[in-house]
Design an enzyme around this catalytic site. Structure first.
Site, PDB file in Angstrom:
ATOM      1  N   SER A  31      -9.054   1.586   3.459  1.00 50.73           N
ATOM      2  CA  SER A  31      -8.252   2.154   2.853  1.00 50.73           C
ATOM      3  C   SER A  31      -7.038   1.364   1.862  1.00 50.73           C
ATOM      4  O   SER A  31      -6.452   1.962   0.962  1.00 50.73           O
ATOM      5  CB  SER A  31      -7.312   3.165   3.579  1.00 50.73           C
ATOM      6  OG  SER A  31      -6.745   2.585   4.603  1.00 50.73           O
TER       7      SER A  31
ATOM      8  N   SER B 138      -9.383  -0.953   7.357  1.00 47.80           N
ATOM      9  CA  SER B 138      -8.985  -0.757   6.215  1.00 47.80           C
ATOM     10  C   SER B 138      -8.263  -1.895   5.607  1.00 47.80           C
ATOM     11  O   SER B 138      -8.032  -1.687   4.328  1.00 47.80           O
ATOM     12  CB  SER B 138      -7.930   0.435   6.164  1.00 47.80           C
ATOM     13  OG  SER B 138      -8.639   1.617   6.462  1.00 47.80           O
TER      14      SER B 138
ATOM     15  N   LYS C  21       0.949  -1.420  -0.045  1.00 41.71           N
ATOM     16  CA  LYS C  21       0.145  -0.051   0.004  1.00 41.71           C
ATOM     17  C   LYS C  21       0.736   1.224   0.100  1.00 41.71           C
ATOM     18  O   LYS C  21       1.955   1.305   0.778  1.00 41.71           O
ATOM     19  CB  LYS C  21      -0.915  -0.072   1.215  1.00 41.71           C
ATOM     20  CG  LYS C  21      -1.963   1.277   1.335  1.00 41.71           C
ATOM     21  CD  LYS C  21      -2.512   0.783   2.708  1.00 41.71           C
ATOM     22  CE  LYS C  21      -3.711   1.940   3.182  1.00 41.71           C
ATOM     23  NZ  LYS C  21      -4.393   1.377   4.174  1.00 41.71           N
TER      24      LYS C  21
END
Length: 462
Positions: free
Chosen positions: A155, A179, A80
């Site tokens: 996220s 997330s 990420k």
């Protein structure tokens, strides 16, 4: 190529070590898949194709010499875009960092590389990882591989989308309200939020920020639970930088006896009811576990309905400072509309220092009640979200749907997600398996049993 791109990281590692396939062939297969699907998904935002090929050649040469670097030798992975990687742009989805290049790796990235992993690239997220859909002003939005009109979640939505679509076998995300778990549910993969204090956040942006830090954990995401089991010991443990990390042993999921466990199951947290299909999948999962010999009881912790306001109150308690400060550090002046909306909420809820102290008291009481409930159970089985994947741009108006994951950021307990069903529209439905603190082994063992019994990840028609 499907035999490579849809394999588990564990099986790829074994095949590379036994020289059934080369690391270079594996990396090339994933790069071809990324080229095929990423234009539709917009999941990979920084591709390291040439670097990955070079590292794969080096891995194969080392293996030829009898040198195995670690359990991920020659296996590609993604990360990420709020975990820093030396020499690669790290934006955290905010325009002020659109050209920021870190000088060193985040701890979890270093540990993956030291274990032999090969970085394919960075994946998309909302600005500062503050949202349940992955959309920002630097890279735009990421779509769901099962329906491009829907969000992949947030996220860690870029990770979930590219893993589900066969563009990466394994990835690293982080989770302060759901997330890791929410995108895993939306995209039908597996993921785990470890216990608070298990995995260092050193090298993430935004950096750990005061009273919010205990809500935020980093963890692995993959198509198969066995890859979570493989990866968590690699990234866990004290790094002598993150002061929140506890040197707690990590137990082996293979030693967990499923038929000796006690489980509580619930479908409605009293905040927002899930869709009937999600309730059915959760109860079907409970039945499967009962048939395996687990003692399963329909039960729910007293006060769990406080989860939504408590989580939001924690983020609002400093009137938005924990959002404004990272934006200031990044040098961001133009922010995403979703971030603006969060800040407006925070500004409208500003309170006194006495209000903040009262909030912390309420949080401690909540945690105490939850812990007392868990004295009678080893795991809880519940929804991940009130619905399957949502249309782009609708998560802010459906924020309470994500309260099912927020609960366990507040407690800090480990929570794994695995696909256990499908909606009438053909969308993945995951279940959340929550264990006692520091018992990731139990959460992962139960998640793996559910995966085998109920099918787990299924390839999208993309």
């Amino acid at each position: 190529m499907d035999n490579i791109i849809y394999s588990s990281a564990k099986s790829l590692a074994q095949a590379i070590r036994s020289k059934e396939i080369s690391s270079e062939e594996v990396v090339e297969a994933y790069l071809e898949r990324i080229e095929e699907v990423n234009p539709d998904l917009n999941a990979i935002v920084q591709l390291q194709a040439n670097e990955a090929r070079e590292q794969a050649r080096k891995a194969d040469a080392a293996l030829a010499r009898g040198d195995i670097k670690g359990p991920l030798h020659g296996v590609p992975f993604t990360v990420k875009d709020n975990a820093e990687v030396k020499g690669i742009t790290c934006t955290s989805g905010t325009k002020g960092r659109s050209s920021f290049i870190p000088a060193q790796d985040a701890t979890i990235v270093t540990r993956m590389k030291e274990a032999g992993g090969i970085l394919l690239g960075k994946t998309n997220l909302p600005e500062l990882a503050l949202g349940f859909e992955s959309d920002n002003l630097v890279y735009g939005r990421t779509s769901n591989p099962y329906d491009l009109s829907l969000t992949s979640g947030g996220s860690s939505g870029g990770e979930a989308a590219i893993i589900a679509a066969g563009g990466s076998p394994l990835g690293l995300g982080n989770d302060a309200g759901g997330s890791i778990r929410l995108p895993s549910h939306f995209c039908g993969i597996a993921g785990i939020k470890p216990t608070a204090g298990r995995v260092p956040l050193t090298g993430h942006f935004q950096p750990p920020f005061g009273h919010i830090t205990p809500l935020w954990q980093a963890g692995p995401m993959a198509r198969f639970v066995e890859d979570l089991i493989l990866t968590l010991p690699i990234i866990a443990g004290v790094d002598w930088h993150d002061p929140a990390i506890v040197p707690m042993p990590l137990d082996d999921p293979d030693k967990v006896e499923i038929d000796k466990l006690r489980a509580a199951v619930y479908t409605d947290n009293g905040i927002i009811p899930p869709t009937p299909e999600i309730s059915k999948v959760v109860m079907n999962t409970a039945e499967v576990l009962s048939d395996a010999g687990m003692e399963v009881t329909e039960d729910i912790p007293e006060g769990i309905e406080q989860s939504f306001w408590l989580e939001n109150a924690m983020f609002e308690a400093d009137a938005g400072y924990c959002i404004e400060k990272p934006l200031e550090i990044a040098g961001t002046t133009e922010i995403h509309p979703f971030t603006k909306g969060i800040l407006e909420e925070c500004h409208s809820k500003a309170g006194s220092s006495a209000d903040f102290s009262e909030l912390l008291i309420q949080l401690d009481r909540f945690r105490s009640k939850m812990l007392s409930f868990m004295e009678n159970y080893d795991v809880m089985i519940c929804p991940v979200c009130a619905s399957p994947a949502m249309p782009h741009g609708t998560t802010f108006e459906n924020f309470s749907a994500f309260s099912y994951t927020m609960t366990y950021n507040l407690t800090g307990w480990p929570g794994a997600v695995v696909r256990a069903g499908t909606s009438p529209e053909g969308l993945p439905i995951g279940v959340q398996v929550v264990a006692r603190p520091w018992r990731e082994d139990v959460a992962l063992a139960v998640a793996q049993y559910i995966e085998k019994a109920m099918g787990g990840w299924q390839p999208p028609q993309l």
